[in-house]
Design a protein around this motif. Structure first.
Motif, PDB file in Angstrom:
ATOM      1  N   ALA A  56       0.844  -1.204   0.000  1.00 35.38           N
ATOM      2  CA  ALA A  56       0.000   0.000   0.000  1.00 35.38           C
ATOM      3  C   ALA A  56       0.880   1.256   0.000  1.00 35.38           C
ATOM      4  CB  ALA A  56      -0.936  -0.011   1.215  1.00 35.38           C
ATOM      5  N   ASN A  57       1.935   1.254   0.798  1.00 37.37           N
ATOM      6  CA  ASN A  57       2.839   2.419   0.861  1.00 37.37           C
ATOM      7  C   ASN A  57       3.490   2.682  -0.499  1.00 37.37           C
ATOM      8  OD1 ASN A  57       2.284   2.601   3.576  1.00 37.37           O
ATOM      9  ND2 ASN A  57       4.270   1.820   4.261  1.00 37.37           N
ATOM     10  N   ALA A  78       2.461   1.704  -3.476  1.00 31.75           N
ATOM     11  CA  ALA A  78       1.479   2.074  -4.504  1.00 31.75           C
ATOM     12  C   ALA A  78       1.120   3.557  -4.440  1.00 31.75           C
ATOM     13  CB  ALA A  78       0.220   1.220  -4.354  1.00 31.75           C
ATOM     14  N   ALA A  79       1.175   4.137  -3.236  1.00 35.78           N
ATOM     15  CA  ALA A  79       0.846   5.553  -3.078  1.00 35.78           C
ATOM     16  C   ALA A  79       2.071   6.458  -3.238  1.00 35.78           C
ATOM     17  CB  ALA A  79       0.227   5.782  -1.692  1.00 35.78           C
ATOM     18  N   ASP A  80       3.234   5.865  -3.416  1.00 37.19           N
ATOM     19  CA  ASP A  80       4.484   6.636  -3.478  1.00 37.19           C
ATOM     20  C   ASP A  80       4.840   6.950  -4.932  1.00 37.19           C
ATOM     21  OD1 ASP A  80       7.740   6.169  -1.837  1.00 37.19           O
ATOM     22  OD2 ASP A  80       7.020   7.663  -3.258  1.00 37.19           O
ATOM     23  N   ALA A  81       4.626   8.201  -5.326  1.00 41.31           N
ATOM     24  CA  ALA A  81       4.830   8.596  -6.726  1.00 41.31           C
ATOM     25  C   ALA A  81       6.287   8.447  -7.172  1.00 41.31           C
ATOM     26  CB  ALA A  81       4.363  10.033  -6.934  1.00 41.31           C
TER      27      ALA A  81
END
Lengths: 142, 147
Positions: free
Chosen positions: B47-48, B50-53
């Motif tokens: 999850a971390n 996937a949200a980290d551009a």
């Protein structure tokens, strides 16, 4: 002619048998991965972009609301990229419902479509790896 | 009487000098909490990331396809399980092959470690276990960065 045909058939049968034995030994060399034995329930992943900045209190509230939602296994709020990602069981909750949980905090969400992102890829084609994995699973008797 | 007393003293000294056998330390795998705990950390890590551009583009294929996501998750659980002394066996591609041509930099790798560290913090993994795990996985840097 007939003798040649019989000899060819014998040779092919021998090659096929040896190949099958070698593949069976390879498939049974190690016991199956623990994750296969445990048959971990698959998770789904969704990432939402938000329409405005996320404050620390927004981040806490969104995290609290998502984690307490049945079916969610993990969530991450990234204020730097204004993104919220959630891993969940899709037989318990849908992406739409997850979006509504976030929108309850006065945000508008738009789902990130990873299929359109042309990022760096693993050099080995997935079909090749999938084929080997399936073959191993079929021939494994452990 | 004197002889008995003397033998008693000698016996006491010998017993006192014997070192108590130390209990062997539990493996890092068990100290982390075993398979269930590692699964939970990996879900959070995914999850971390996937949200980290900074690095989510590297995982776009897995993020877009549930079957590939399952493989990634299973591989990560197996990799960490094996690296920490658990019964799991990692049978995915070796790190060099899996990352060849991706042009991963130190900044990308550091971002990944940061996301893993945050996942460990979320589950209040003690500092010692966290350091041990990150050190064990840090050894993969050379095979991942600059390929």
């Amino acid at each position: 002619m007939k003798t040649l045909l019989i000899k060819s058939l014998k040779a092919l049968t021998l090659v096929f048998t040896i190949t099958l034995i070698v593949l069976t030994v390879w498939a049974n060399w190690e016991s199956p991965k623990l994750s296969e034995k445990l048959n971990l329930k698959p998770i789904n992943l969704v990432v939402f972009n938000l329409n405005k900045s996320i404050s620390i209190s927004d981040s806490t509230d969104i995290t609290k609301n998502l984690i307490s939602t049945n079916g969610v296994t993990a969530c991450s709020v990234n204020p730097k990229s204004n993104a919220v990602s959630v891993t969940f069981y899709d037989d318990v909750i849908t992406e739409g419902s997850l979006g509504k949980v976030i929108e309850g905090q006065s945000f508008k969400t738009s789902k990130v479509n990873f299929a359109t992102i042309d990022g760096p890829k693993c050099p080995i084609p997935s079909e090749y790896i999938d084929g080997l994995t399936t073959l191993k699973r079929i021939l494994c008797f452990r | 009487m004197k002889k008995s007393f003397f033998m008693l003293v000698v016996a006491t000294l010998i017993l006192g000098a014997c070192k108590k056998e130390e209990e062997p330390q539990k493996s890092l795998y068990l100290r982390l909490g075993g398979n269930a705990a590692i699964q939970a950390v990996i879900d959070q890590f995914i999850a971390n990331v996937a949200a980290d551009a900074r690095i989510n583009a590297f995982f776009a294929q897995a993020a877009a396809d549930p079957a590939r996501l399952k493989k990634l998750r299973d591989n990560l659980v197996n990799q960490i399980g094996e690296a920490t002394g658990g019964p799991e066996k990692y049978t995915g591609l070796d790190m060099k092959t899996a990352h060849k041509g991706m042009k991963i930099t130190d900044a990308h790798f550091n971002a990944l470690v940061e996301d893993l560290s945050l996942a460990l913090d979320k589950f209040s993994v003690p500092a010692m276990e966290k350091t041990e795990l990150l050190t064990a996985l840090g050894g993969m840097r050379a095979d991942i960065v600059g390929q």
